[in-house]
Design a protein around this motif. Structure first.
Motif, PDB file in Angstrom:
ATOM      1  N   UNK A  34       0.824  -1.208   0.000  1.00 58.42           N
ATOM      2  CA  UNK A  34       0.000   0.000   0.000  1.00 58.42           C
ATOM      3  C   UNK A  34       0.857   1.257   0.000  1.00 58.42           C
ATOM      4  N   UNK A  35       1.975   1.239   0.716  1.00 56.39           N
ATOM      5  CA  UNK A  35       2.862   2.401   0.710  1.00 56.39           C
ATOM      6  C   UNK A  35       3.397   2.643  -0.692  1.00 56.39           C
ATOM      7  N   UNK A  36       3.791   1.589  -1.375  1.00 54.07           N
ATOM      8  CA  UNK A  36       4.268   1.735  -2.743  1.00 54.07           C
ATOM      9  C   UNK A  36       3.150   2.228  -3.660  1.00 54.07           C
ATOM     10  N   UNK A  37       1.943   1.691  -3.487  1.00 55.97           N
ATOM     11  CA  UNK A  37       0.813   2.125  -4.300  1.00 55.97           C
ATOM     12  C   UNK A  37       0.544   3.614  -4.106  1.00 55.97           C
ATOM     13  N   UNK A  38       0.570   4.050  -2.858  1.00 63.15           N
ATOM     14  CA  UNK A  38       0.313   5.470  -2.580  1.00 63.15           C
ATOM     15  C   UNK A  38       1.445   6.329  -3.116  1.00 63.15           C
ATOM     16  N   UNK A  46      -2.030  12.473  -8.274  1.00 64.82           N
ATOM     17  CA  UNK A  46      -2.640  13.633  -7.609  1.00 64.82           C
ATOM     18  C   UNK A  46      -1.797  14.875  -7.851  1.00 64.82           C
ATOM     19  N   UNK A  47      -0.470  14.746  -7.772  1.00 68.48           N
ATOM     20  CA  UNK A  47       0.424  15.870  -8.061  1.00 68.48           C
ATOM     21  C   UNK A  47       0.251  16.372  -9.479  1.00 68.48           C
ATOM     22  N   UNK A  48       0.087  15.449 -10.418  1.00 60.72           N
ATOM     23  CA  UNK A  48      -0.129  15.835 -11.820  1.00 60.72           C
ATOM     24  C   UNK A  48      -1.460  16.579 -11.976  1.00 60.72           C
ATOM     25  N   UNK A  80       7.473  22.023   7.732  1.00 70.02           N
ATOM     26  CA  UNK A  80       6.304  21.173   7.978  1.00 70.02           C
ATOM     27  C   UNK A  80       6.107  20.354   6.708  1.00 70.02           C
ATOM     28  N   UNK A  81       6.169  19.043   6.830  1.00 69.27           N
ATOM     29  CA  UNK A  81       6.077  18.146   5.677  1.00 69.27           C
ATOM     30  C   UNK A  81       4.633  17.847   5.299  1.00 69.27           C
ATOM     31  N   UNK A  82       3.972  18.795   4.655  1.00 66.82           N
ATOM     32  CA  UNK A  82       2.568  18.626   4.253  1.00 66.82           C
ATOM     33  C   UNK A  82       2.416  17.445   3.296  1.00 66.82           C
ATOM     34  N   UNK A  83       3.317  17.334   2.325  1.00 63.91           N
ATOM     35  CA  UNK A  83       3.226  16.251   1.345  1.00 63.91           C
ATOM     36  C   UNK A  83       3.364  14.888   1.985  1.00 63.91           C
ATOM     37  N   UNK A  84       4.307  14.747   2.900  1.00 65.09           N
ATOM     38  CA  UNK A  84       4.485  13.476   3.605  1.00 65.09           C
ATOM     39  C   UNK A  84       3.253  13.156   4.432  1.00 65.09           C
ATOM     40  N   UNK A  85       2.700  14.174   5.072  1.00 65.30           N
ATOM     41  CA  UNK A  85       1.491  13.995   5.867  1.00 65.30           C
ATOM     42  C   UNK A  85       0.323  13.538   4.988  1.00 65.30           C
ATOM     43  N   UNK A  86       0.143  14.174   3.831  1.00 68.01           N
ATOM     44  CA  UNK A  86      -0.932  13.778   2.909  1.00 68.01           C
ATOM     45  C   UNK A  86      -0.730  12.349   2.418  1.00 68.01           C
ATOM     46  N   UNK A  87       0.511  12.003   2.117  1.00 68.68           N
ATOM     47  CA  UNK A  87       0.812  10.644   1.679  1.00 68.68           C
ATOM     48  C   UNK A  87       0.439   9.636   2.757  1.00 68.68           C
ATOM     49  N   UNK A  88       0.777   9.944   3.995  1.00 71.03           N
ATOM     50  CA  UNK A  88       0.467   9.044   5.106  1.00 71.03           C
ATOM     51  C   UNK A  88      -1.037   8.911   5.304  1.00 71.03           C
ATOM     52  N   UNK A  90      -3.395   9.253   2.970  1.00 68.63           N
ATOM     53  CA  UNK A  90      -3.930   8.446   1.866  1.00 68.63           C
ATOM     54  C   UNK A  90      -3.586   6.976   2.087  1.00 68.63           C
ATOM     55  N   UNK A  91      -2.374   6.711   2.558  1.00 71.19           N
ATOM     56  CA  UNK A  91      -1.964   5.335   2.865  1.00 71.19           C
ATOM     57  C   UNK A  91      -2.883   4.731   3.932  1.00 71.19           C
ATOM     58  N   UNK A  92      -3.158   5.491   4.984  1.00 71.05           N
ATOM     59  CA  UNK A  92      -4.043   5.017   6.060  1.00 71.05           C
ATOM     60  C   UNK A  92      -5.449   4.734   5.536  1.00 71.05           C
ATOM     61  N   UNK A  93      -5.983   5.655   4.738  1.00 70.54           N
ATOM     62  CA  UNK A  93      -7.339   5.477   4.210  1.00 70.54           C
ATOM     63  C   UNK A  93      -7.410   4.229   3.338  1.00 70.54           C
ATOM     64  N   UNK A  94      -6.384   4.014   2.539  1.00 70.59           N
ATOM     65  CA  UNK A  94      -6.364   2.831   1.678  1.00 70.59           C
ATOM     66  C   UNK A  94      -6.321   1.549   2.512  1.00 70.59           C
TER      67      UNK A  94
END
Length: 145
Positions: A34-38, A46-48, A80-88, A90-94
């Motif tokens: 899941x981490x790799x998928x996210x 999402x960035x694109x 503040x790592x907003x991108x890392x936080x968002x990634x985490x 999304x990973x949790x939700x998945x």
């Protein structure tokens, strides 16, 4: 001390402990997937969508890094790592969604297995006795008078 090791041996030899160990190993591997998928699929997409931004590098700098004259960093930047936080997130939700689906499938299968067999048709009522037939006839005659 001998009793302690005996209890520990009994605990370890139970099937539940082995099932739990297998579950932890599978969950660890699933977490990597899941981490790799996210990180490798969802976040670039999402960035694109939001303008070609690499969300992993999306940070808010509170204090810039301090660099001396030689070019070496004296004090690290405060970010503040907003991108890392968002990634985490999304990973949790998945992961939560997949766990929800597994639990839902398990509960559905459990309900189907626990469903009682079709109930037999109710037995026909017993035939009335001679006395009941006679009393019914008397009742009907009295009603008609």
């Amino acid at each position: 001390m001998k009793k302690f090791f005996h209890e520990f041996k009994e605990f370890i030899s139970r099937g539940n402990v082995m099932d739990m160990a297998i579950g932890v190993i599978i969950a660890s591997a699933f977490g990597k997937i899941t981490t790799s998928l996210v990180n490798d699929v969802f976040m670039p997409f999402i960035g694109w969508l939001i303008g070609g931004i690499d969300l992993a590098k999306l940070n808010v700098t509170l204090a810039p890094a301090v660099v001396d004259e030689a070019g070496e960093v004296v004090k690290e930047a405060v970010v503040i790592g907003i991108g890392t936080f968002l990634t985490t997130i999304i990973d949790f939700i998945l992961v939560a969604f997949v766990v929800f689906l597994v639990v839902k499938a398990f509960n559905t299968a459990k309900k189907k297995l626990e469903k009682p067999a079709a109930e037999p048709a109710p037995a026909a009522p017993p035939e009335p006795t001679k006395e009941e037939v006679l009393l019914t006839e008397i009742r009907d005659l009295l009603k008609n008078k």
